[in-house]
Design a protein around this motif. Structure first.
Motif, short mmCIF file in Angstrom:
data_model
loop_
_atom_site.label_atom_id
_atom_site.label_comp_id
_atom_site.label_asym_id
_atom_site.label_seq_id
_atom_site.Cartn_x
_atom_site.Cartn_y
_atom_site.Cartn_z
N LEU B 10 -2.44 -2.82 8.33
CA LEU B 10 -1.93 -1.75 7.46
C LEU B 10 -1.85 -0.43 8.25
N ALA B 11 -2.91 -0.18 9.01
CA ALA B 11 -2.92 1.04 9.84
C ALA B 11 -1.77 0.99 10.85
N ALA B 12 -1.59 -0.16 11.46
CA ALA B 12 -0.52 -0.31 12.45
C ALA B 12 0.83 -0.07 11.79
N HIS B 13 0.95 -0.54 10.57
CA HIS B 13 2.20 -0.33 9.84
C HIS B 13 2.42 1.16 9.61
N TYR B 14 1.37 1.82 9.19
CA TYR B 14 1.47 3.25 8.95
C TYR B 14 1.87 3.99 10.22
N ASP B 15 1.34 3.56 11.34
CA ASP B 15 1.62 4.24 12.60
C ASP B 15 2.87 3.73 13.29
N GLY B 16 3.57 2.83 12.64
CA GLY B 16 4.80 2.30 13.24
C GLY B 16 4.52 1.47 14.48
N GLU B 17 3.42 0.72 14.46
CA GLU B 17 3.03 -0.04 15.64
C GLU B 17 3.04 -1.55 15.38
N THR B 18 3.78 -1.96 14.39
CA THR B 18 3.83 -3.40 14.11
C THR B 18 5.04 -4.05 14.77
N THR B 19 4.98 -5.34 14.92
CA THR B 19 6.16 -6.09 15.33
C THR B 19 7.04 -6.24 14.09
N ALA B 20 8.24 -6.72 14.32
CA ALA B 20 9.17 -6.88 13.20
C ALA B 20 8.60 -7.84 12.14
N GLU B 21 8.02 -8.93 12.60
CA GLU B 21 7.48 -9.91 11.63
C GLU B 21 6.31 -9.31 10.86
N GLU B 22 5.45 -8.63 11.60
CA GLU B 22 4.30 -8.03 10.93
C GLU B 22 4.76 -7.06 9.84
N ARG B 23 5.82 -6.37 10.16
CA ARG B 23 6.30 -5.38 9.21
C ARG B 23 6.74 -6.04 7.91
N VAL B 24 7.46 -7.10 8.06
CA VAL B 24 7.90 -7.84 6.88
C VAL B 24 6.67 -8.28 6.08
N GLY B 32 2.90 -6.09 -3.80
CA GLY B 32 2.09 -6.65 -4.89
C GLY B 32 0.63 -6.24 -4.87
N CYS B 33 0.25 -5.28 -3.99
CA CYS B 33 -1.17 -4.93 -3.89
C CYS B 33 -1.41 -3.44 -4.06
N PRO B 34 -1.82 -3.02 -5.23
CA PRO B 34 -2.05 -1.59 -5.48
C PRO B 34 -3.11 -1.01 -4.55
N GLU B 35 -4.11 -1.81 -4.21
CA GLU B 35 -5.17 -1.29 -3.35
C GLU B 35 -4.61 -0.87 -1.99
N CYS B 36 -3.82 -1.74 -1.40
CA CYS B 36 -3.26 -1.42 -0.08
C CYS B 36 -2.25 -0.29 -0.18
N ALA B 37 -1.50 -0.25 -1.28
CA ALA B 37 -0.56 0.85 -1.46
C ALA B 37 -1.32 2.17 -1.51
N ARG B 38 -2.48 2.12 -2.15
CA ARG B 38 -3.32 3.31 -2.25
C ARG B 38 -3.85 3.70 -0.86
N ASP B 39 -4.29 2.70 -0.13
CA ASP B 39 -4.78 2.97 1.23
C ASP B 39 -3.72 3.65 2.08
N LEU B 40 -2.51 3.14 1.93
CA LEU B 40 -1.41 3.71 2.71
C LEU B 40 -1.18 5.17 2.34
N ALA B 41 -1.19 5.43 1.03
CA ALA B 41 -1.01 6.81 0.57
C ALA B 41 -2.13 7.69 1.08
N SER B 42 -3.34 7.15 1.12
CA SER B 42 -4.48 7.94 1.61
C SER B 42 -4.31 8.29 3.08
N MET B 43 -3.75 7.35 3.81
CA MET B 43 -3.55 7.64 5.24
C MET B 43 -2.60 8.81 5.41
N LYS B 44 -1.58 8.83 4.58
CA LYS B 44 -0.65 9.96 4.63
C LYS B 44 -1.37 11.27 4.31
N ASP B 45 -2.15 11.22 3.24
CA ASP B 45 -2.90 12.42 2.85
C ASP B 45 -3.81 12.89 3.98
N LEU B 46 -4.43 11.93 4.62
CA LEU B 46 -5.37 12.29 5.67
C LEU B 46 -4.65 12.96 6.84
#
Lengths: 205, 356
Positions: B10-24, B32-46
């Motif tokens: 998830l962190a790698a996704h946020y930082d744009g460091e995933t491969t194409a497959e990982e991104r998908v 489908g996961c509110p928890e991870c969506a929240r984590d992602l939003a928190s990373m932005k806030d941070l």
């Protein structure tokens, strides 16, 4: 004969290796902002940061022969600077109580700030708080956050600077962010109860 | 973590460091996961919260400190910063400037300029060429091969001597020859010899006096300005002469009008620092006065010896620390791509007491 363009790092390093101190001086001038910033955020104190950054560059000069040309000078410098920071602290450094706060404007011009001047104090205050939260993290977490969030280094570079596998960069970054968020939450809460921090707490255990 | 998803990914996704497959993979999971969506939003806030900590300008004293620390060991203990802010700096400044101006006076500059024009060479360009050759020979003098602790000051010319540039005097004649060769290559062959000894001075060269409580800082600001613009720095200040202290007090730049204005503004914003624009002519007058006032002091110090030459030598040793900074703060070599035509500006640094 005279180099037609602004000399690149590589060129300057070559000259420095042959003993050209001015070339090294140019390297210092070119890289000191990023190294100073990284060290400043790592140790949280301007004067310490200045000392450490200076020592790091001097160290780099002495060890120029061990610099492998296959990585960037900045990568190498970050590593030296962090090591220097850690040993500075170990030696007891010169800890004082004064935190950040631009003692006498020594840090020079602030990064571009597009807010109105009235918001300056607010920025100053949040800077202080975030730094304080950062200070509470463990050194490895602090390093990785500085490199990613402040210096915007790639995972590859971070892996090289911290000498850890790339996979570890991912997981450690996530943990470090989570930890910082938590510290910040606690700090903000104790500072001004019932305001600001309405963000959902991620990763809720 | 309850959802069990790889948070590192998830962190790698946020930082744009995933491969194409990982991104998908991450995107599918996020839907489908509110928890991870929240984590992602928190990373932005941070990231936003960390913004105020982003890059700070390093104090230039770092570069100075480094250069001081890596210098070959010498008997001189006083640092450039130290003496620059001392009262002695003012005296050196005066003597140094006098030397330059005196050379100008004795130089057949008008005929020189005329001959430049006859040869079809724009004056500023020919000046720069000469600067170029000269700065290279400066460079040779401060080459690190100079034996550490060598008490003989390498770069102090006898001030009043009329001698060709780029010739003899220093013991590394090899590199001076090189400068000569370059000059021969670049300059018209029929160039009159007199030009070499002369200091052609464009009468319109603006002089900016920088009065600062912290001279080193003011000077550092100039360096920072140049570094930011990636102007390539070369040592030497040929328009003004070659003695060590002259180089330490003067910075000679080629700046466009816009750059000059910006730089002035920046210097003026420093604490306890002010700038004043003057001209070489005025400066000359001011210094002549000052010098006549200071001269008796000088002679008293130097005894019966020819005062000027000896003063230069004695101080050169002391000033070597400052010389090292020349590499950072000397003249400027232009970026060829720059469009606006740069003009020569001279900055003079003068120590004044801090207002406190």
């Amino acid at each position: 004969m005279s180099p037609p363009e602004v000399p690149g790092d590589r060129d300057l390093i070559e000259r420095a290796r042959r003993g050209d101190r001015d070339a090294f001086g140019m390297l210092v001038v070119r890289h000191q902002d990023r190294i100073y910033t990284a060290v400043l955020r790592f140790c949280g104190d301007e004067e310490d940061a200045r000392d450490i950054a200076q020592r790091a560059f001097v160290n780099a000069w002495r060890r120029l022969d061990s610099f492998k040309g296959d990585s960037a000078f900045s990568t190498w410098m970050y590593r030296i600077a962090f090591n220097e920071s850690v040993s500075f602290r170990r030696e007891g450094g010169r800890r004082r109580v004064v935190p950040l706060q631009g003692r006498d404007g020594e840090a020079g011009p602030e990064p571009a700030d597009d807010r109105r001047p009235g918001d300056r104090l607010e920025v100053e205050e949040s800077r202080r708080q975030v730094q304080e939260a950062l200070n509470q993290l463990d050194p490895e977490e602090r390093k990785i956050l500085i490199l990613k969030e402040l210096e915007d280094r790639s995972y590859d570079e971070i892996a090289e600077i911290l000498e850890i596998p790339k996979g570890t960069v991912r997981s450690r970054l996530f943990r470090a962010r989570d930890a910082l968020r938590e510290k910040l939450r606690v700090l903000l809460k104790s500072a001004e109860p019932g305001s600001v921090e309405s963000r959902p707490r991620a990763g809720g255990k | 973590m309850s959802c069990g998803f790889d948070k590192g990914l998830l962190a790698a996704h946020y930082d744009g460091e995933t491969t194409a497959e990982e991104r998908v993979e991450v995107e599918r999971h996020l839907a489908g996961c509110p928890e991870c969506a929240r984590d992602l939003a928190s990373m932005k806030d941070l990231s936003a919260a960390l913004k105020p900590l982003s890059r700070s300008a390093a104090p230039m004293s770092i570069a100075e400190g480094v250069l001081r620390d890596i210098a070959p060991v010498r008997s001189v203990s006083r640092s450039w910063v130290g003496w620059a802010s001392s009262a002695a700096a003012a005296l050196l400044l005066a003597v140094g400037t006098f030397y330059i101006l005196d050379r100008e006076k004795s130089a057949p500059d008008r005929s020189t300029l005329a001959s430049d024009q006859k040869a079809g060479t724009p004056r500023s360009e020919s000046l720069r060429r000469q600067d170029d050759a000269e700065s290279r020979s400066h460079y040779s003098k401060e080459s690190p091969k100079a034996p550490p602790g060598d008490p003989a000051p390498p770069a102090a010319p006898a001030p009043m001597a009329e001698e060709p540039l780029g010739k003899g005097r220093d013991d590394e004649g090899r590199l001076d020859d090189h400068a000569e060769r370059d000059k021969a290559k670049e300059a018209p062959a029929a160039e009159p010899k007199s030009r070499m000894g002369a200091k052609p001075v464009a009468p319109g060269v603006p002089v900016v006096r920088v009065k600062a409580a912290d001279v080193a800082k003011a000077r550092a600001e100039v360096e920072a300005f140049l570094a930011e613009r990636e102007l390539k720095l070369t040592p030497g200040a040929p328009l003004l002469g070659r003695s060590a202290y002259v180089r330490d007090h003067y910075v000679q730049l080629d700046l466009t009008a816009e750059e000059a204005a910006l730089l002035d503004k920046r210097i003026a914003e420093l604490k306890d620092t002010s700038t004043a624009r003057t001209t070489l002519e005025l400066e000359k007058k001011r210094l002549a006065e000052e010098l006549s006032r200071l001269k008796p002091m000088n002679e008293a110090q130097e005894g019966a010896k020819p005062a000027d030459a000896d003063a230069t030598k004695d101080r050169a040793g002391e000033l070597e620390e400052g010389e090292r900074l020349r590499g950072v703060a000397g003249g400027v070599e232009r970026d060829a791509k720059r469009l606006a035509r740069p003009v020569r500006v001279i900055y003079v640094f003068e120590a004044v007491p801090a207002r406190r």
